[in-house]
Design a protein around this motif. Sequence first.
Motif, PDB file in Angstrom:
ATOM      1  N   SER A   1     -21.828  -8.937  39.094  1.00 21.87           N
ATOM      2  CA  SER A   1     -20.826  -8.013  38.564  1.00 21.87           C
ATOM      3  C   SER A   1     -19.494  -8.413  39.186  1.00 21.87           C
ATOM      4  CB  SER A   1     -21.165  -6.560  38.914  1.00 21.87           C
ATOM      5  OG  SER A   1     -21.080  -6.336  40.314  1.00 21.87           O
ATOM      6  N   THR A   2     -18.414  -7.931  38.632  1.00 19.66           N
ATOM      7  CA  THR A   2     -17.110  -8.222  39.225  1.00 19.66           C
ATOM      8  C   THR A   2     -16.918  -7.344  40.458  1.00 19.66           C
ATOM      9  OG1 THR A   2     -15.952  -6.522  37.938  1.00 19.66           O
ATOM     10  CG2 THR A   2     -16.191  -8.713  36.927  1.00 19.66           C
ATOM     11  N   GLU A   3     -15.998  -7.743  41.314  1.00 19.33           N
ATOM     12  CA  GLU A   3     -15.705  -6.939  42.507  1.00 19.33           C
ATOM     13  C   GLU A   3     -15.237  -5.541  42.110  1.00 19.33           C
ATOM     14  OE1 GLU A   3     -16.101  -7.132  45.807  1.00 19.33           O
ATOM     15  OE2 GLU A   3     -17.308  -8.891  45.352  1.00 19.33           O
ATOM     16  N   LYS A   4     -14.496  -5.469  41.010  1.00 18.99           N
ATOM     17  CA  LYS A   4     -14.004  -4.163  40.542  1.00 18.99           C
ATOM     18  C   LYS A   4     -15.168  -3.280  40.098  1.00 18.99           C
ATOM     19  CE  LYS A   4     -10.712  -1.967  37.412  1.00 18.99           C
ATOM     20  NZ  LYS A   4      -9.700  -2.163  36.339  1.00 18.99           N
ATOM     21  N   GLU A   5     -16.132  -3.864  39.348  1.00 18.46           N
ATOM     22  CA  GLU A   5     -17.295  -3.090  38.898  1.00 18.46           C
ATOM     23  C   GLU A   5     -18.113  -2.599  40.093  1.00 18.46           C
ATOM     24  OE1 GLU A   5     -18.291  -5.230  34.592  1.00 18.46           O
ATOM     25  OE2 GLU A   5     -18.971  -6.170  36.457  1.00 18.46           O
ATOM     26  N   LYS A   6     -18.300  -3.477  41.069  1.00 11.83           N
ATOM     27  CA  LYS A   6     -19.059  -3.104  42.265  1.00 11.83           C
ATOM     28  C   LYS A   6     -18.350  -2.001  43.042  1.00 11.83           C
ATOM     29  CE  LYS A   6     -21.181  -5.150  46.389  1.00 11.83           C
ATOM     30  NZ  LYS A   6     -21.391  -6.416  47.143  1.00 11.83           N
ATOM     31  N   GLN A   7     -17.031  -2.116  43.189  1.00 16.03           N
ATOM     32  CA  GLN A   7     -16.260  -1.111  43.914  1.00 16.03           C
ATOM     33  C   GLN A   7     -16.256   0.224  43.178  1.00 16.03           C
ATOM     34  OE1 GLN A   7     -15.089  -1.369  46.954  1.00 16.03           O
ATOM     35  NE2 GLN A   7     -14.321   0.737  46.895  1.00 16.03           N
ATOM     36  N   ASN A   8     -16.165   0.181  41.864  1.00 16.22           N
ATOM     37  CA  ASN A   8     -16.185   1.424  41.073  1.00 16.22           C
ATOM     38  C   ASN A   8     -17.490   2.187  41.291  1.00 16.22           C
ATOM     39  OD1 ASN A   8     -13.657   0.968  40.024  1.00 16.22           O
ATOM     40  ND2 ASN A   8     -14.380   0.165  38.057  1.00 16.22           N
ATOM     41  N   TYR A   9     -18.615   1.442  41.356  1.00 17.82           N
ATOM     42  CA  TYR A   9     -19.896   2.115  41.569  1.00 17.82           C
ATOM     43  C   TYR A   9     -20.012   2.640  42.997  1.00 17.82           C
ATOM     44  CZ  TYR A   9     -22.827   2.606  37.549  1.00 17.82           C
ATOM     45  OH  TYR A   9     -23.360   3.079  36.383  1.00 17.82           O
ATOM     46  N   ARG A  10     -19.446   1.920  43.938  1.00 20.01           N
ATOM     47  CA  ARG A  10     -19.468   2.401  45.318  1.00 20.01           C
ATOM     48  C   ARG A  10     -18.704   3.718  45.435  1.00 20.01           C
ATOM     49  NH1 ARG A  10     -21.236  -0.245  49.701  1.00 20.01           N
ATOM     50  NH2 ARG A  10     -20.656   0.566  51.758  1.00 20.01           N
TER      51      ARG A  10
ATOM     52  N   GLU B   1     -42.901  -1.321  39.072  1.00 21.90           N
ATOM     53  CA  GLU B   1     -42.519  -2.643  38.599  1.00 21.90           C
ATOM     54  C   GLU B   1     -41.949  -2.542  37.191  1.00 21.90           C
ATOM     55  OE1 GLU B   1     -42.806  -6.242  36.313  1.00 21.90           O
ATOM     56  OE2 GLU B   1     -44.124  -4.519  35.988  1.00 21.90           O
ATOM     57  N   GLY B   2     -40.919  -3.329  36.938  1.00 17.20           N
ATOM     58  CA  GLY B   2     -40.311  -3.330  35.608  1.00 17.20           C
ATOM     59  C   GLY B   2     -39.048  -4.156  35.624  1.00 17.20           C
ATOM     60  N   GLY B   3     -38.254  -3.999  34.570  1.00 18.06           N
ATOM     61  CA  GLY B   3     -37.027  -4.767  34.449  1.00 18.06           C
ATOM     62  C   GLY B   3     -36.073  -4.570  35.603  1.00 18.06           C
ATOM     63  N   ALA B   4     -35.988  -3.340  36.124  1.00 18.29           N
ATOM     64  CA  ALA B   4     -35.077  -3.064  37.241  1.00 18.29           C
ATOM     65  C   ALA B   4     -35.474  -3.851  38.482  1.00 18.29           C
ATOM     66  CB  ALA B   4     -35.049  -1.569  37.541  1.00 18.29           C
ATOM     67  N   ARG B   5     -36.785  -4.041  38.677  1.00 21.48           N
ATOM     68  CA  ARG B   5     -37.227  -4.824  39.837  1.00 21.48           C
ATOM     69  C   ARG B   5     -36.779  -6.271  39.718  1.00 21.48           C
ATOM     70  NH1 ARG B   5     -39.244  -8.496  42.342  1.00 21.48           N
ATOM     71  NH2 ARG B   5     -39.394  -9.627  40.384  1.00 21.48           N
ATOM     72  N   HIS B   6     -36.874  -6.827  38.515  1.00 22.10           N
ATOM     73  CA  HIS B   6     -36.409  -8.191  38.296  1.00 22.10           C
ATOM     74  C   HIS B   6     -34.901  -8.287  38.537  1.00 22.10           C
ATOM     75  CE1 HIS B   6     -40.318  -9.171  36.854  1.00 22.10           C
ATOM     76  NE2 HIS B   6     -40.226  -8.436  35.762  1.00 22.10           N
ATOM     77  N   LEU B   7     -34.174  -7.260  38.114  1.00 18.54           N
ATOM     78  CA  LEU B   7     -32.733  -7.230  38.354  1.00 18.54           C
ATOM     79  C   LEU B   7     -32.435  -7.186  39.844  1.00 18.54           C
ATOM     80  CD1 LEU B   7     -30.822  -4.891  35.864  1.00 18.54           C
ATOM     81  CD2 LEU B   7     -30.492  -7.315  36.285  1.00 18.54           C
ATOM     82  N   ALA B   8     -33.217  -6.399  40.585  1.00 17.74           N
ATOM     83  CA  ALA B   8     -33.027  -6.312  42.035  1.00 17.74           C
ATOM     84  C   ALA B   8     -33.163  -7.685  42.674  1.00 17.74           C
ATOM     85  CB  ALA B   8     -34.027  -5.333  42.643  1.00 17.74           C
ATOM     86  N   GLN B   9     -34.184  -8.421  42.264  1.00 19.22           N
ATOM     87  CA  GLN B   9     -34.362  -9.778  42.781  1.00 19.22           C
ATOM     88  C   GLN B   9     -33.209 -10.663  42.323  1.00 19.22           C
ATOM     89  OE1 GLN B   9     -38.272 -11.410  42.142  1.00 19.22           O
ATOM     90  NE2 GLN B   9     -37.763 -13.384  43.069  1.00 19.22           N
ATOM     91  N   GLY B  10     -32.725 -10.434  41.113  1.00 17.11           N
ATOM     92  CA  GLY B  10     -31.620 -11.226  40.575  1.00 17.11           C
ATOM     93  C   GLY B  10     -30.316 -11.029  41.320  1.00 17.11           C
ATOM     94  N   VAL B  11     -30.113  -9.852  41.940  1.00 13.32           N
ATOM     95  CA  VAL B  11     -28.901  -9.616  42.739  1.00 13.32           C
ATOM     96  C   VAL B  11     -29.183  -9.788  44.226  1.00 13.32           C
ATOM     97  CG1 VAL B  11     -27.933  -8.067  41.002  1.00 13.32           C
ATOM     98  CG2 VAL B  11     -29.193  -7.092  42.926  1.00 13.32           C
ATOM     99  N   ASN B  12     -30.353 -10.362  44.539  1.00 10.43           N
ATOM    100  CA  ASN B  12     -30.723 -10.701  45.923  1.00 10.43           C
ATOM    101  C   ASN B  12     -30.954  -9.459  46.783  1.00 10.43           C
ATOM    102  OD1 ASN B  12     -31.390 -12.780  47.716  1.00 10.43           O
ATOM    103  ND2 ASN B  12     -29.377 -12.707  48.684  1.00 10.43           N
TER     104      ASN B  12
END
Length: 313
Positions: free
Chosen positions: A165-174, A273-284
Amino acid sequence: MFSQNDKLNILVIRFKRIGDAILTLPLCNSLKLTFPNACIDYVLYEEMAHLFYGHPYIDNVITIKEDERKNLIKYLKKVYSVTRKKYDIIIDVMSTPKSELFCLFSLSSPIRIGRYKKNRGFTYTHKTKEPESLNKIDKFLKQLLSPLSEAGFNLKTSYDFKFYSTEKEKQNYRELMTKSGVDFSKPVVAFSIYSRVQHKIYPIEKMKEVVNYLIKKYDAQVIFFFSPDQKEAIQSIHKEMGNNKNIFSNIETPTIKDLVPFLENCDYYIGNEGGARHLAQGVNLPSLAIFNPYSELKEWLPFPSEKNMGLSP
């Protein structure tokens, strides 16, 4: 036949669930590395397409809308319009009668690869059999890219399925999480207590025990994330747990793409287990997933480690 550095058009077909689409990303990346000047088009169902817009491995996301899925005439029109582009390589990861129509309308494409199915796949130039005892990523790469290697191309494979995600997207969620009461000085756990697929849901009462343990032992901030249609069920579970202040059921992720900056602001993923778990691995993000009896852990948990764990019956 074309050469490796030509400006090729390549179509990858993988419309299904989000986890399947995520685990096909290494195939797209491998194609991008092998054919650096190629245009990679990726066919997906509309509800998951947002996640892949702008992804560095994909040039164009082609969406199949719900009305096109349900109406054969509309679907045929969509397939016909897509295949007017004249693709050099088509890889049908789905390999169903419905997805094979892309090859049927592209019989002039030099390479059309699909998975071997008995009495099917007559429009493919290559029908490949599934290798044994490999995770899904390995299977896709070894099975569906082998015809390219056999054709003499210098195949470059990648197992990477990173998301950004962009830094702005990450900061907005924070900021959103902070306004909702999340204390980032404590462990923040993205908790998948629910699932759209009924047989993937570990018993809720047992999940509650895990949540209470995390809060008691680590003073964790546990966030029940959810899709819009799950909101009522999730908030009901939170209410059953006494509206514990360490649990959050008010942080929404309206689209699947919103999960990326949300997960990037968490310390851990735990749950079904599901798509969100794969996403979690995808964002390390470190993760622990509970697999249902119908999902093979060795297939659906690529490259397990101390950072990416799974439990299975």
